[in-house]
Design a protein around this motif. Sequence first.
Motif, PDB file in Angstrom:
ATOM      1  N   VAL A  54      -6.457  -6.716   1.738  1.00  0.00           N
ATOM      2  CA  VAL A  54      -6.412  -8.176   1.810  1.00  0.00           C
ATOM      3  C   VAL A  54      -7.188  -8.759   0.646  1.00  0.00           C
ATOM      4  N   PHE A  55      -6.787  -9.952   0.254  1.00  0.00           N
ATOM      5  CA  PHE A  55      -7.519 -10.730  -0.741  1.00  0.00           C
ATOM      6  C   PHE A  55      -8.173 -11.860   0.030  1.00  0.00           C
ATOM      7  N   GLU A  56      -9.489 -11.883  -0.020  1.00  0.00           N
ATOM      8  CA  GLU A  56     -10.252 -12.877   0.720  1.00  0.00           C
ATOM      9  C   GLU A  56     -10.860 -13.889  -0.238  1.00  0.00           C
ATOM     10  N   GLU A  57     -10.715 -15.149   0.128  1.00  0.00           N
ATOM     11  CA  GLU A  57     -11.323 -16.231  -0.642  1.00  0.00           C
ATOM     12  C   GLU A  57     -11.852 -17.262   0.351  1.00  0.00           C
ATOM     13  N   ASP A  58     -13.081 -17.659   0.195  1.00  0.00           N
ATOM     14  CA  ASP A  58     -13.707 -18.627   1.102  1.00  0.00           C
ATOM     15  C   ASP A  58     -13.607 -18.189   2.564  1.00  0.00           C
ATOM     16  N   ASN A  59     -13.872 -16.902   2.811  1.00  0.00           N
ATOM     17  CA  ASN A  59     -13.846 -16.329   4.163  1.00  0.00           C
ATOM     18  C   ASN A  59     -12.480 -16.424   4.843  1.00  0.00           C
ATOM     19  N   LYS A  60     -11.428 -16.476   4.052  1.00  0.00           N
ATOM     20  CA  LYS A  60     -10.071 -16.538   4.599  1.00  0.00           C
ATOM     21  C   LYS A  60      -9.199 -15.542   3.849  1.00  0.00           C
ATOM     22  N   VAL A  61      -8.355 -14.841   4.587  1.00  0.00           N
ATOM     23  CA  VAL A  61      -7.395 -13.933   3.959  1.00  0.00           C
ATOM     24  C   VAL A  61      -6.262 -14.783   3.397  1.00  0.00           C
ATOM     25  N   VAL A  62      -6.062 -14.704   2.068  1.00  0.00           N
ATOM     26  CA  VAL A  62      -5.039 -15.522   1.414  1.00  0.00           C
ATOM     27  C   VAL A  62      -3.923 -14.666   0.807  1.00  0.00           C
ATOM     28  N   GLY A  63      -4.018 -13.365   0.990  1.00  0.00           N
ATOM     29  CA  GLY A  63      -2.964 -12.470   0.520  1.00  0.00           C
ATOM     30  C   GLY A  63      -3.202 -11.082   1.073  1.00  0.00           C
ATOM     31  N   TYR A  64      -2.128 -10.300   1.135  1.00  0.00           N
ATOM     32  CA  TYR A  64      -2.278  -8.924   1.588  1.00  0.00           C
ATOM     33  C   TYR A  64      -1.227  -8.039   0.943  1.00  0.00           C
ATOM     34  N   ALA A  65      -1.514  -6.752   0.953  1.00  0.00           N
ATOM     35  CA  ALA A  65      -0.604  -5.770   0.353  1.00  0.00           C
ATOM     36  C   ALA A  65      -0.691  -4.469   1.141  1.00  0.00           C
ATOM     37  N   THR A  66       0.422  -3.776   1.222  1.00  0.00           N
ATOM     38  CA  THR A  66       0.467  -2.502   1.918  1.00  0.00           C
ATOM     39  C   THR A  66       1.638  -1.692   1.387  1.00  0.00           C
ATOM     40  N   PHE A  67       1.687  -0.442   1.775  1.00  0.00           N
ATOM     41  CA  PHE A  67       2.886   0.352   1.542  1.00  0.00           C
ATOM     42  C   PHE A  67       3.143   1.238   2.737  1.00  0.00           C
ATOM     43  N   GLY A  68       4.353   1.768   2.763  1.00  0.00           N
ATOM     44  CA  GLY A  68       4.773   2.661   3.840  1.00  0.00           C
ATOM     45  C   GLY A  68       5.884   3.545   3.339  1.00  0.00           C
ATOM     46  N   SER A  69       6.419   4.330   4.233  1.00  0.00           N
ATOM     47  CA  SER A  69       7.457   5.278   3.822  1.00  0.00           C
ATOM     48  C   SER A  69       8.690   4.547   3.288  1.00  0.00           C
ATOM     49  N   PHE A  70       9.337   5.169   2.325  1.00  0.00           N
ATOM     50  CA  PHE A  70      10.555   4.609   1.739  1.00  0.00           C
ATOM     51  C   PHE A  70      11.761   4.958   2.610  1.00  0.00           C
ATOM     52  N   ARG A  71      11.871   6.186   3.015  1.00  0.00           N
ATOM     53  CA  ARG A  71      12.915   6.673   3.903  1.00  0.00           C
ATOM     54  C   ARG A  71      12.290   7.693   4.844  1.00  0.00           C
ATOM     55  N   ALA A  72      12.905   7.908   5.996  1.00  0.00           N
ATOM     56  CA  ALA A  72      12.311   8.740   7.044  1.00  0.00           C
ATOM     57  C   ALA A  72      12.421  10.253   6.806  1.00  0.00           C
ATOM     58  N   TRP A  73      13.288  10.701   5.925  1.00  0.00           N
ATOM     59  CA  TRP A  73      13.479  12.136   5.746  1.00  0.00           C
ATOM     60  C   TRP A  73      12.327  12.764   4.955  1.00  0.00           C
ATOM     61  N   PRO A  74      11.988  14.008   5.276  1.00  0.00           N
ATOM     62  CA  PRO A  74      10.818  14.665   4.679  1.00  0.00           C
ATOM     63  C   PRO A  74      10.818  14.732   3.151  1.00  0.00           C
ATOM     64  N   ALA A  75      11.958  14.888   2.534  1.00  0.00           N
ATOM     65  CA  ALA A  75      11.991  15.023   1.077  1.00  0.00           C
ATOM     66  C   ALA A  75      11.590  13.732   0.355  1.00  0.00           C
ATOM     67  N   PHE A  76      11.531  12.630   1.087  1.00  0.00           N
ATOM     68  CA  PHE A  76      11.106  11.348   0.509  1.00  0.00           C
ATOM     69  C   PHE A  76       9.606  11.120   0.642  1.00  0.00           C
ATOM     70  N   LYS A  77       8.847  12.110   1.088  1.00  0.00           N
ATOM     71  CA  LYS A  77       7.430  11.899   1.421  1.00  0.00           C
ATOM     72  C   LYS A  77       6.560  11.476   0.251  1.00  0.00           C
TER      73      LYS A  77
END
Length: 170
Positions: A54-77
């Motif tokens: 999260v990006f916090e400014e003035d004690n407030k979250v004003v942005g966020y970023a994350t990632f996760g799997s692209f596809r469920a099959w093992p070769a995409f890990k």
Amino acid sequence: MIRNAEEKDIEDILDIFNYAILNTTAIYEYKIHTLEDRKQWYKEKMQKGYPLLVFEEDNKVVGYATFGSFRAWPAFKYTIEHSVYVHKDYRNRGIGTKLLRELIKTADEKGYATLVAAIDSLNENSIKIHEKIGFKYSGTVTKAGYKFGKWLDLVFYQLELAGPKNPIEE
């Protein structure tokens, strides 16, 4: 300030996410999410070891970023897809770029090989940011979604990372 998200940040994250659902084509979703939806999402991110910054400014979250799997099959890990969202009142201040750079650093440290961005084709600001950082265009899915009474095209960009030193097949 960029930091790891905490459970107390979920409401701010939810507000940013739901605004994007209702007012933009950044998310191909129709209905807003509930606080319980986002709590479950947060829990899953933590269980799977995915970052939620999260990006916090003035004690407030004003942005966020994350990632996760692209596809469920093992070769995409070794390939992941990311998301970066900034509160509407804090855009065009470099917050999204800062979050994305930190997310790239995290992905590299974790040994991923490819970071994927799926961006609505009309989101020129996001496309410019990704190109500036070094993402390369890798294709378009036309009519990928339908929202606000029109067909939406989804463009894909990717960033090659160092990847694992010894990739395995399992």
